[in-house]
Structure formats: structure tokens, C-alpha cells
Design an enzyme around this catalytic site. Structure first.
Site, PDB file in Angstrom:
ATOM      1  N   ARG A  52       0.814  -1.222   0.000  1.00 29.29           N
ATOM      2  CA  ARG A  52       0.000   0.000   0.000  1.00 29.29           C
ATOM      3  C   ARG A  52       0.844   1.266   0.000  1.00 29.29           C
ATOM      4  O   ARG A  52       0.429   2.306  -0.496  1.00 29.29           O
ATOM      5  CB  ARG A  52      -0.923  -0.004   1.230  1.00 29.29           C
ATOM      6  CG  ARG A  52      -2.011   1.042   1.185  1.00 29.29           C
ATOM      7  CD  ARG A  52      -2.926   0.979   2.402  1.00 29.29           C
ATOM      8  NE  ARG A  52      -2.211   1.265   3.614  1.00 29.29           N
ATOM      9  CZ  ARG A  52      -2.221   0.517   4.725  1.00 29.29           C
ATOM     10  NH1 ARG A  52      -2.926  -0.591   4.777  1.00 29.29           N
ATOM     11  NH2 ARG A  52      -1.528   0.860   5.776  1.00 29.29           N
ATOM     12  N   ASP A 177      -7.566  21.535  -9.641  1.00 27.84           N
ATOM     13  CA  ASP A 177      -7.772  20.361 -10.477  1.00 27.84           C
ATOM     14  C   ASP A 177      -7.187  20.708 -11.843  1.00 27.84           C
ATOM     15  O   ASP A 177      -7.746  21.528 -12.575  1.00 27.84           O
ATOM     16  CB  ASP A 177      -9.265  20.017 -10.560  1.00 27.84           C
ATOM     17  CG  ASP A 177      -9.518  18.716 -11.311  1.00 27.84           C
ATOM     18  OD1 ASP A 177      -8.761  18.419 -12.262  1.00 27.84           O
ATOM     19  OD2 ASP A 177     -10.486  18.012 -10.971  1.00 27.84           O
ATOM     20  N   LYS A 202      -7.801  10.442 -17.531  1.00 26.25           N
ATOM     21  CA  LYS A 202      -8.027  11.167 -18.783  1.00 26.25           C
ATOM     22  C   LYS A 202      -6.763  11.111 -19.656  1.00 26.25           C
ATOM     23  O   LYS A 202      -6.496  10.091 -20.258  1.00 26.25           O
ATOM     24  CB  LYS A 202      -8.463  12.599 -18.466  1.00 26.25           C
ATOM     25  CG  LYS A 202      -9.610  12.687 -17.432  1.00 26.25           C
ATOM     26  CD  LYS A 202     -10.919  12.213 -17.980  1.00 26.25           C
ATOM     27  CE  LYS A 202     -12.018  11.986 -16.939  1.00 26.25           C
ATOM     28  NZ  LYS A 202     -12.307  13.057 -16.001  1.00 26.25           N
TER      29      LYS A 202
END
Ligand SMILES: *Cc1c(COP(=O)(O)O)cnc(C)c1O
Length: 386
Positions: A52, A177, A202
Site C-alpha cells: 500500500r 484540479d 483522462k
């Protein structure tokens, strides 16, 4: 070194992996220690200690994006939305106040209105054109000013340096963002930003086949970001991290073609009688153009089109017959997409009043003449159905 060089070489260490060009997919939960002394030895962020917390597969993507964006450090999350929430929770506690731009990505607004509200954190939305006027909305407990430029669906620009100049001396963090511009077309750390968020889903992935989120931060903000990431435990899977890194290597050449195609399509759409306006900051008559030109290094392939008033049935006739455009959520892959959108219900601080139905187009890497011809036939169907 220039970005084209950085994007090709950053984060890779073939000499550590038998000369293999790409860092392999390390699958790990347990990472073994040979001795008790090794187990107890203090470990740095680049010493793998548990799946992790990162493996060489993850470190490669972290280092590559950090170098490209000019950041101090990066965390990688399983989606863009997890990047948004991990970044925000790094700097907030009960009683705090958030300022969020009114053209923000819908699920980020939802996070503020549900989860943050339940935690006793209040959010005020503001006009994207606010600039230095943000000073009037700042409170002593304002901890985050959250930007997205250009904004989702409406593509409003924000004067990021002017906002940062007000916000940072008051001890609040500027988060952005940066998904639309990617680390290539906007360099947040040269414009006063503290933390930059990417839906890597994206353009970084770039092939519509994986979900990933990336958050970078400056040196002052990185410890809190890393702590939030370690506490929340939302780490990305190794295959998706690998795909994101592989996508990143070609992002610069892809973006050049996305930009060229989007620009040609936007200019053509402006000449069409069916179109009221095109929402793309790279166009000289766009209200955000001056800021875009001053602060950004390019425009990606996503833009909006406001049609003149026409029925939804006519819009459906146009879209349903398109051959080259897919209809579906997300964008940033190699292929073209189109969607009817309606930003009106999202706004609370400002009014969004489009003249007619709005479309969101993602210009893919196809031949732009073919893309325009398909739209032209679509306008024929629109006219017939109107
Ligand atoms: C898609 C998107 C996100 C969320 O990314 P996911 O990977 O879909 O969770 C966040 N911000 C913007 C601007 C986006 O377009």
C-alpha cells in the site's frame, strides 16, 4: 531539460530491472525483510515496505509526474475522485471553511456538500472571474481555495496568480484540479498553487482503459498530503499504475494532436449557423483567452459548444447518427467523444444561462477532416429534425 525529454526519461531506472525499459508491474502486499535489524531500520519513502505504501512501479509514476509538473512529491490514487478527496482531507478539520470555484467538477462539489458538510466543514462557492476579489470571501478559518481551470463543462478560466497572491499570505492552501491542462500545459507551481490534482484517467492514461488519480504538492504541503494518503489507504492497483506510466510517455505527442484537432474543430464550429458560441479558452474571442495565453502552455482536446435554441429531439438526431464520436462519460483517450451537457443545475454562486443546448466534445486523434465531416452531416440531421 525540456518536457519532451523529461516525459521520456523521468522516473525510469532500467539498470535496476535487467535493462527492461519500463519499470515492471510489481505485485506486492508483503515485502520481506532479511533480518530483525532490517525490519526495524528506519525507511524512507523510496524504500518499499508494504504494498500500500508503494513499489517501484508506483515510484516511477510518482517521480515522473512530479518532475514534469515541477512538484516536490506525488501520491497516486485509484481514481481522479480519490485524488480530489485525498487532497482535500489533507488540509481540513472540523470547523474549517473551504472556498470552491463554481465551475468545479460535479463530484467534487458533491463531496463538499455531503461528506465535508457532515464533518462540520462549510463550503462557499465563488464566481470563476473573482480574481483578487477572493479576499472578501476569505475567513480566518478558510483552509482551502479550490480551483479548476478551465472549469468542467463551461470552461471558465480563473486568474490563478491573482487568487494565490491573496490566499497564500493568509495561510490557506491553493488546490487546483489540473486535469484539463495536464502537467504539460499548465505549470501550477510557477503560478502560486500548493497542490495539483489530476484525473490521470483522462490524458495520462490516454487510452480509456484504466482509472487513476495523481496528486502533486510543493515541499511545504507534501507532508500533509502524504499523511492523508497513508491514513486513507486509497492506493492504486499495480496494473493501472503501469498503464498510467505507459500512457504518460506519449502524452506530449498525443496532446499536440488533440490540441491541433480541437482548435480546427472549434474554429469551424464558430462559423456554423447552428452554433451560438464555442467554449474553448484557446479561441481569441473566449472571455478566458487572455489569462489562458498568459499562464498556459497549450490547450487540450476538450471543449464545449453552445447551440442556438433547438429541440432536444433535434440534438438527439444529430448525435445518434454520428459515426466517429462515442457517447459516454470520461475523456482524454485517443478517440473522439460527444455528450449533451447541462451545467445549469450545478451553479450556486453564479448563473449559467446558455442560449441553447450545450455539447461537450473531446477531439480525438482521428483525421480532423473526417471529424468535421461527421459533425457537418450531424448538423444536416439536426436541421431536418428541427
Ligand atoms: C474525470 C474527472 C475527475 C475524476 O476522475 P475519475 O478518475 O473519473 O474519478 C476529476 N476532475 C476532473 C476535472 C475530471 O474531468
Amino acid at each position: 531539460m525540456k518536457d519532451d525529454t523529461i516525459i521520456t526519461h523521468s522516473g525510469r531506472h532500467p539498470e535496476r530491472h535487467f535493462g527492461v525499459v519500463n519499470t515492471p508491474v510489481f505485485r506486492a502486499s508483503t515485502i520481506l525483510n532479511a533480518t530483525v535489524a532490517d525490519l526495524k531500520a528506519p525507511k524512507g519513502l523510496r524504500d518499499p515496505r508494504y504494498g500500500r505504501r508503494g513499489t517501484p512501479t508506483v515510484f516511477t509514476l510518482e517521480d515522473a509526474v512530479a518532475e514534469l509538473e515541477g512538484a516536490y512529491g506525488t501520491v497516486v490514487t485509484p481514481s481522479g475522485l480519490a485524488a480530489v478527496t485525498t487532497a482535500m482531507l489533507a488540509f481540513l478539520e472540523t470547523g474549517d471553511h473551504v472556498l470552491m470555484v463554481d465551475c468545479v467538477y460535479g463530484p467534487a462539489r458533491r463531496f463538499a456538500g455531503t461528506f465535508l458538510k457532515r464533518m462540520g466543514i462549510e463550503t462557499t462557492f465563488f464566481d470563476p472571474a473573482i480574481g483578487a476579489g477572493i479576499a472578501e470571501l476569505m475567513r480566518p478559518n478558510t483552509k482551502i481555495v479550490y480551483l479548476e481551470a478551465p472549469g468542467s463543462q463551461t470552461f471558465d478560466m480563473q486568474d490563478i496568480p491573482a487568487i494565490a497572491a491573496v490566499v497564500r499570505p493568509r495561510g490557506a492552501k491553493v488546490l487546483i484540479d489540473n486535469t484539463w491542462a495536464t502537467p504539460l500545459f499548465f505549470k501550477p507551481y510557477e503560478h502560486g498553487v500548493d497542490v495539483s490534482i489530476h484525473a490521470g484517467t483522462k490524458y495520462i492514461v490516454g487510452h480509456s482503459d484504466a482509472m487513476i488519480g495523481v496528486v502533486t504538492a510543493n515541499e511545504e504541503s507534501f507532508p500533509a498530503l502524504r499523511d492523508s494518503f497513508d491514513t486513507l489507504g486509497a492506493c492504486a492497483g499495480p496494473d493501472d499504475v503501469y498503464l498510467a506510466t505507459r500512457g504518460l510517455r506519449t502524452m506530449a505527442v498525443r496532446l499536440r494532436q488533440h490540441q491541433a484537432n480541437a482548435t480546427k474543430m472549434a474554429e469551424w464550429l464558430q462559423t456554423r449557423p447552428e452554433v451560438s458560441r464555442v467554449l474553448y479558452p484557446a479561441l481569441p474571442d473566449n472571455p478566458g483567452h487572455a489569462i489562458w495565453k498568459r499562464d498556459f502552455l497549450g490547450a487540450s482536446g476538450l471543449f464545449g459548444v453552445v447551440l442556438k435554441p433547438v429541440s432536444d429531439t433535434a440534438v438527439a438526431a444529430m448525435l445518434d447518427g454520428l459515426e466517429l464520436y462515442g457517447m459516454g462519460a470520461s475523456w482524454g483517450g485517443y478517440e473522439s467523444l460527444i455528450l449533451p451537457t447541462d451545467a445549469r443545475p450545478y451553479r450556486t454562486a453564479t448563473t449559467w444561462a446558455p442560449e441553447g443546448p450545450t455539447l461537450r466534445i473531446h477531439a480525438g486523434l482521428e483525421d480532423v477532416g473526417d471529424l468535421i465531416a461527421d459533425l457537418e452531416e450531424g448538423f444536416g440531421r439536426l436541421k431536418q429534425a428541427a
